[in-house]
Design an enzyme around this catalytic site. Structure first.
Site, PDB file in Angstrom:
ATOM      1  N   LYS A   1      -9.229  -0.175  -8.635  1.00  0.00           N
ATOM      2  CA  LYS A   1      -9.279  -1.407  -7.822  1.00  0.00           C
ATOM      3  C   LYS A   1      -9.458  -2.613  -8.735  1.00  0.00           C
ATOM      4  O   LYS A   1      -8.792  -3.616  -8.580  1.00  0.00           O
ATOM      5  CB  LYS A   1     -10.432  -1.363  -6.806  1.00  0.00           C
ATOM      6  CG  LYS A   1     -10.273  -0.440  -5.645  1.00  0.00           C
ATOM      7  CD  LYS A   1      -9.209  -0.811  -4.645  1.00  0.00           C
ATOM      8  CE  LYS A   1      -7.866  -0.256  -5.019  1.00  0.00           C
ATOM      9  NZ  LYS A   1      -7.390   0.940  -4.476  1.00  0.00           N
TER      10      LYS A   1
ATOM     11  N   TRP B   1      12.483  -6.807  -5.676  1.00  0.00           N
ATOM     12  CA  TRP B   1      11.400  -6.527  -6.630  1.00  0.00           C
ATOM     13  C   TRP B   1      12.039  -5.882  -7.848  1.00  0.00           C
ATOM     14  O   TRP B   1      12.468  -4.727  -7.789  1.00  0.00           O
ATOM     15  CB  TRP B   1      10.400  -5.571  -5.973  1.00  0.00           C
ATOM     16  CG  TRP B   1       9.088  -5.414  -6.674  1.00  0.00           C
ATOM     17  CD1 TRP B   1       7.946  -6.105  -6.421  1.00  0.00           C
ATOM     18  CD2 TRP B   1       8.763  -4.485  -7.713  1.00  0.00           C
ATOM     19  NE1 TRP B   1       6.938  -5.674  -7.244  1.00  0.00           N
ATOM     20  CE2 TRP B   1       7.414  -4.687  -8.048  1.00  0.00           C
ATOM     21  CE3 TRP B   1       9.478  -3.513  -8.408  1.00  0.00           C
ATOM     22  CZ2 TRP B   1       6.763  -3.951  -9.031  1.00  0.00           C
ATOM     23  CZ3 TRP B   1       8.838  -2.781  -9.391  1.00  0.00           C
ATOM     24  CH2 TRP B   1       7.492  -3.006  -9.688  1.00  0.00           C
TER      25      TRP B   1
ATOM     26  N   ARG C   1       5.055  -5.934   0.288  1.00  0.00           N
ATOM     27  CA  ARG C   1       5.619  -4.825  -0.474  1.00  0.00           C
ATOM     28  C   ARG C   1       5.831  -5.214  -1.936  1.00  0.00           C
ATOM     29  O   ARG C   1       6.032  -4.347  -2.785  1.00  0.00           O
ATOM     30  CB  ARG C   1       6.976  -4.432   0.122  1.00  0.00           C
ATOM     31  CG  ARG C   1       6.885  -3.840   1.508  1.00  0.00           C
ATOM     32  CD  ARG C   1       8.215  -3.934   2.216  1.00  0.00           C
ATOM     33  NE  ARG C   1       9.250  -3.138   1.581  1.00  0.00           N
ATOM     34  CZ  ARG C   1       9.582  -1.914   1.953  1.00  0.00           C
ATOM     35  NH1 ARG C   1       8.968  -1.344   2.952  1.00  0.00           N
ATOM     36  NH2 ARG C   1      10.532  -1.250   1.337  1.00  0.00           N
TER      37      ARG C   1
ATOM     38  N   CYS D   1      12.630  -3.042  -2.568  1.00  0.00           N
ATOM     39  CA  CYS D   1      13.015  -4.289  -1.918  1.00  0.00           C
ATOM     40  C   CYS D   1      12.739  -4.215  -0.434  1.00  0.00           C
ATOM     41  O   CYS D   1      12.410  -3.170   0.105  1.00  0.00           O
ATOM     42  CB  CYS D   1      14.497  -4.536  -2.151  1.00  0.00           C
ATOM     43  SG  CYS D   1      14.935  -4.404  -3.881  1.00  0.00           S
TER      44      CYS D   1
ATOM     45  N   HIS E   1     -18.373  12.280 -25.606  1.00  0.00           N
ATOM     46  CA  HIS E   1     -17.307  12.938 -26.376  1.00  0.00           C
ATOM     47  C   HIS E   1     -16.255  11.944 -26.859  1.00  0.00           C
ATOM     48  O   HIS E   1     -15.160  12.346 -27.231  1.00  0.00           O
ATOM     49  CB  HIS E   1     -16.659  14.043 -25.531  1.00  0.00           C
ATOM     50  CG  HIS E   1     -17.622  15.132 -25.171  1.00  0.00           C
ATOM     51  ND1 HIS E   1     -18.133  16.003 -26.101  1.00  0.00           N
ATOM     52  CD2 HIS E   1     -18.214  15.443 -23.996  1.00  0.00           C
ATOM     53  CE1 HIS E   1     -18.978  16.827 -25.502  1.00  0.00           C
ATOM     54  NE2 HIS E   1     -19.054  16.505 -24.218  1.00  0.00           N
TER      55      HIS E   1
ATOM     56  N   GLU F   1      -6.259  -3.319 -10.875  1.00  0.00           N
ATOM     57  CA  GLU F   1      -5.116  -3.757 -10.060  1.00  0.00           C
ATOM     58  C   GLU F   1      -5.182  -5.232  -9.680  1.00  0.00           C
ATOM     59  O   GLU F   1      -4.186  -5.930  -9.760  1.00  0.00           O
ATOM     60  CB  GLU F   1      -5.105  -2.989  -8.723  1.00  0.00           C
ATOM     61  CG  GLU F   1      -4.428  -1.664  -8.746  1.00  0.00           C
ATOM     62  CD  GLU F   1      -4.268  -1.125  -7.329  1.00  0.00           C
ATOM     63  OE1 GLU F   1      -5.295  -0.897  -6.667  1.00  0.00           O
ATOM     64  OE2 GLU F   1      -3.128  -0.948  -6.902  1.00  0.00           O
TER      65      GLU F   1
ATOM     66  N   GLU G   1     -11.524   5.399  -8.655  1.00  0.00           N
ATOM     67  CA  GLU G   1     -11.014   4.446  -7.660  1.00  0.00           C
ATOM     68  C   GLU G   1     -11.593   3.042  -7.912  1.00  0.00           C
ATOM     69  O   GLU G   1     -10.879   2.044  -7.805  1.00  0.00           O
ATOM     70  CB  GLU G   1     -11.349   4.955  -6.249  1.00  0.00           C
ATOM     71  CG  GLU G   1     -10.925   4.069  -5.103  1.00  0.00           C
ATOM     72  CD  GLU G   1      -9.420   3.788  -5.015  1.00  0.00           C
ATOM     73  OE1 GLU G   1      -8.637   4.370  -5.771  1.00  0.00           O
ATOM     74  OE2 GLU G   1      -9.053   2.936  -4.184  1.00  0.00           O
TER      75      GLU G   1
ATOM     76  N   LYS H   1       3.620  -2.562  -2.782  1.00  0.00           N
ATOM     77  CA  LYS H   1       2.848  -1.722  -1.858  1.00  0.00           C
ATOM     78  C   LYS H   1       3.456  -0.326  -1.731  1.00  0.00           C
ATOM     79  O   LYS H   1       2.747   0.663  -1.711  1.00  0.00           O
ATOM     80  CB  LYS H   1       2.779  -2.407  -0.485  1.00  0.00           C
ATOM     81  CG  LYS H   1       1.882  -1.699   0.520  1.00  0.00           C
ATOM     82  CD  LYS H   1       0.428  -1.845   0.160  1.00  0.00           C
ATOM     83  CE  LYS H   1      -0.493  -1.121   1.120  1.00  0.00           C
ATOM     84  NZ  LYS H   1      -1.830  -0.891   0.535  1.00  0.00           N
TER      85      LYS H   1
ATOM     86  N   ASN I   1      18.438  -1.851  -0.517  1.00  0.00           N
ATOM     87  CA  ASN I   1      17.144  -1.400  -1.019  1.00  0.00           C
ATOM     88  C   ASN I   1      17.387  -0.032  -1.618  1.00  0.00           C
ATOM     89  O   ASN I   1      17.809   0.878  -0.913  1.00  0.00           O
ATOM     90  CB  ASN I   1      16.135  -1.305   0.142  1.00  0.00           C
ATOM     91  CG  ASN I   1      14.787  -0.760  -0.309  1.00  0.00           C
ATOM     92  OD1 ASN I   1      14.491  -0.728  -1.498  1.00  0.00           O
ATOM     93  ND2 ASN I   1      13.975  -0.342   0.646  1.00  0.00           N
ATOM     94  N   GLY I   2      17.152   0.115  -2.920  1.00  0.00           N
ATOM     95  CA  GLY I   2      17.380   1.417  -3.545  1.00  0.00           C
ATOM     96  C   GLY I   2      18.143   1.265  -4.830  1.00  0.00           C
ATOM     97  O   GLY I   2      18.011   0.253  -5.527  1.00  0.00           O
TER      98      GLY I   2
END
Ligand code: AGP
Length: 662
Positions: A538, A109, A62, A37, A557, A541, A534, A657, A135-136
């Site tokens: 990207k 969040w 965030r 949060c 394989h 996401e 990467e 984030k 927050n937490g």
């Protein structure tokens, strides 16, 4: 109940750890709660609401799914909350005519459970006199809630946070002489990792904050004071900031800020000045932050080169000092036998490039682990090990916990086993920086887009410097070779500029053809396998397209069975050691009708045009330098596909984030 188990077995650390995990799982499965949060707080002479909401907007990157603010007006708390985007909150606030010079705000969040308005913060006590944002996580909230219910309290939300205002109100009603004292009395009852901000209708000139684990920074203005989970929220108002340490709390009044330990001792601490420019947090004409940040990469690399390369070092003068000036203490380097790197997500990919560089250039055995795995299955202890935590935010819970675990298990061992912790981060004020012995600051400037781009490039630069520094100290490379690599690095900014100039409009067009694509495969080998990883990350996401990456040689394989004309394959085929191998793996994919997209050097374009259906070219560089160029077209590809699909590129669904939850 798990909480009881934890108390009974408090003496056993391992049991406590396992029990905490079980609490978290149990907790997460049953209720809607708030983890990742953003907190803001204001006290001063201006109208609080606008400052709070604009602070929350700056924390939006965030990730959040509901938001709210509480202010005090005419001796009463006024709390407004809304589900969804911040404009919903703004809309509600437009109807609110109250004026206040004090307030707290929050973006929530939710990781589990529905993000509903009744779960949004701030939460008020039953009598609506105390408001709290958190927050937490409060791990023992069930126990506390049951206790309060047995005393007749009623709860309006399903969150862990709502116990806090009730406990504070109770402390105020009993013996606490001030809001600060009430909060101080309540903190020992709370188990978990949290940061809180509290206001009370009966104490309208006081804002109290406390930090147990989650980050919290104070801002100092002229007759006005702020708090926020992240300095970005403070930038338009002040550059004088002070990050609270764990176990500290503060009282903010219109007259100033007092800082205390949880034990009640007054502390003397001084703010520092941020050299950040508020425009760093603006889009500056770009459609999305992510695109702006992709374009900032040449500048980021230049800053790294200027900061960490010693301009007086010339290979032909046989210098007796390192070409790199990271400013690390000798203990970091002494008798190194191994390096172990802990990271998550994109930082883990940068670390894989780092492993290659450290092993190939400095000849030092290097392991890279997902921090989330390492913390529950650490590798055997090896003497003279340097542990590096890589995290752009410096707040990733798994990375911090893995580093803490490593520090704790090495405590009290003989000297050669003792911990040496180095952090590579973009946030020198972060929790990581407080945890480790030293940091390498990647200096990329604030990154707002949830999908990391410029911080990845800066982390990889950090690894080039560390590997070259170690190569020099361990004499694993000749001066000439070190000089050659440094020359190569110095050209990276102009090469990236070239890629942006020549590739972007082509990629924008190409992206159009993949708007409906459902699956992508990325392949690469050696130092460029992490670039394939990467590129795939990207894409998934921000475009929500399924994408997997494999070392090119592994395709046959198993994954090759996935291929047909509907699954494009992106091959990172940079000239060097494994170029021919990647080309032949790519041809195997082509034989299965896959559409082939090649990332290769402009010099090879003619030959490569016969193999690949689409070519993304980058300037010719030696293989060792190539990852930092090869990643740029892949960032652009992901960006343009997502933008074409009309998605929220900067704040993709379900992502945050800073991942401050396990
Ligand atoms: C990157 O695009 C992602 N958003 C994510 O994987 C990120 O890299 C990861 O959460 C680690 O973050 P950190 O670097 O802040 O620790």
């Amino acid at each position: 109940m798990w909480v009881k188990t934890i108390n009974k077995y408090k003496h056993s650390r391992r049991i406590r750890e396992i029990t905490l995990q079980l609490i978290t799982i149990e907790h997460s499965l049953t209720i809607g709660n708030s983890y990742m949060c953003g907190i803001v707080g204001y006290i001063g002479t201006q109208t609080a609401t606008e400052i709070l909401v604009s602070g929350l907007e700056r924390l939006a990157y965030r990730g959040y799914d509901s938001a709210g603010v509480a202010t005090i007006s005419e001796g009463k708390l006024n709390c407004v909350r809304a589900k969804g985007k911040l404009y919903n909150l703004r809309e509600k606030l437009e109807r609110d005519v109250t004026q206040s010079q004090i307030g707290i705000g929050h973006t929530r969040w939710a990781t589990h459970g529905k993000p509903e308005e009744h779960n949004a913060h701030p939460h008020l006590d039953q009598a609506m006199g105390v408001a709290v944002v958190q927050n937490g996580i409060i791990e023992n909230y069930r126990e506390l809630r049951e206790e309060l219910i047995s005393k007749g309290y009623e709860f309006r939300s399903e969150t862990d946070t709502e116990v806090i205002p009730n406990l504070i109100a109770e402390a105020l009603a009993n013996s606490a002489s001030s809001l600060l004292e009430a909060v101080r009395q309540v903190i020992p009852c709370l188990e978990g990792q949290f940061a809180i901000a509290v206001i009370s209708a009966d104490h309208p000139y006081e804002l109290v904050v406390a930090r147990q684990q989650a980050p919290l920074t104070l801002g100092f203005g002229q007759g006005e004071f702020f708090c926020a989970s992240d300095v970005t929220a403070l930038l338009p108002y002040t550059h004088a900031v002070l990050t609270l340490d764990k176990g500290e709390m503060a009282r903010l009044t219109p007259l100033g800020v007092e800082i205390y330990s949880f034990e009640g001792d007054r502390l003397t601490k001084f703010p520092r000045t941020l050299d950040w420019n508020p425009t760093q947090t603006e889009k500056q004409g770009f459609r999305h932050y992510m695109l702006k940040e992709i374009y900032e990469q040449p500048g980021v690399v230049r800053t790294c080169l200027e900061s960490y390369l010693n301009p007086n070092w010339h290979a032909d003068e046989n210098p007796d000092f390192s070409p790199v000036t990271l400013g690390l203490s000798p203990r970091i380097y002494e008798n190194l036998e191994q390096i172990q790197i802990l990271a998550c997500g994109t930082s883990w990919h940068a670390s894989l490039v780092g492993k290659y560089l450290l092993e190939q250039l400095a000849n030092i055995p290097t392991t890279v682990d997902y921090a989330s795995e390492f913390r529950y299955s650490p590798r055997p202890l090896i003497a003279n090990t340097l542990t590096i935590g890589v995290t752009q935010s410096g707040e990733t819970a798994d990375t911090l916990a893995a580093l803490e675990m490593e520090r704790d298990r090495r405590a009290n061992l003989e000297p050669k086993f003792q911990v040496r912790l180095l952090g590579i981060t973009n946030r020198p004020e972060s929790s990581l920086a407080q945890l480790v012995d030293q940091i390498v600051n990647t200096q990329a400037g604030i990154e707002i887009g949830v999908a990391a781009t410029k911080t990845f490039v800066a982390q990889v630069m950090g690894f080039y410097f560390l590997a070259l520094d170690l190569a020099y100290r361990r004499q694993t490379l000749s001066m000439e070779r070190i000089g050659e690599i440094i020359d190569g690095l110095r050209h990276i900014p102009t090469h990236i500029e070239k890629i942006l100039e020549t590739q972007e409009s082509y990629l924008e067009e190409l992206a159009h053809e993949f708007v409906e694509t459902q699956d992508f495969i990325f392949v690469g080998r050696g130092i460029n396998f992490p670039i394939a990883l990467e590129g795939a990350l990207k894409l998934k996401e921000i475009s929500y397209i399924h994408a997997e990456a494999y070392p090119a040689g592994e395709m046959k394989h198993g994954p090759i069975a996935l291929l047909d004309s509907k699954v494009p394959v992106v091959a990172v085929a940079m000239p060097g050691n494994v170029y021919e191998k990647v080309i032949s793996n790519a041809q195997e994919a082509k034989a299965r009708d896959a559409r082939l997209i090649g990332v290769t050097s402009a010099m090879n374009a003619q030959e490569a045009a016969h193999i690949f259906d689409d070519l993304l070219t980058v300037p010719e560089v030696e293989e060792l330098i190539s990852p930092i160029l090869a990643v740029i077209p892949l960032q652009l590809l992901a960006y343009h596909i997502a933008a074409r699909r009309g998605l929220d590129v900067d704040q993709p669904r379900n992502l945050a984030k800073s991942v401050t939850v396990e």
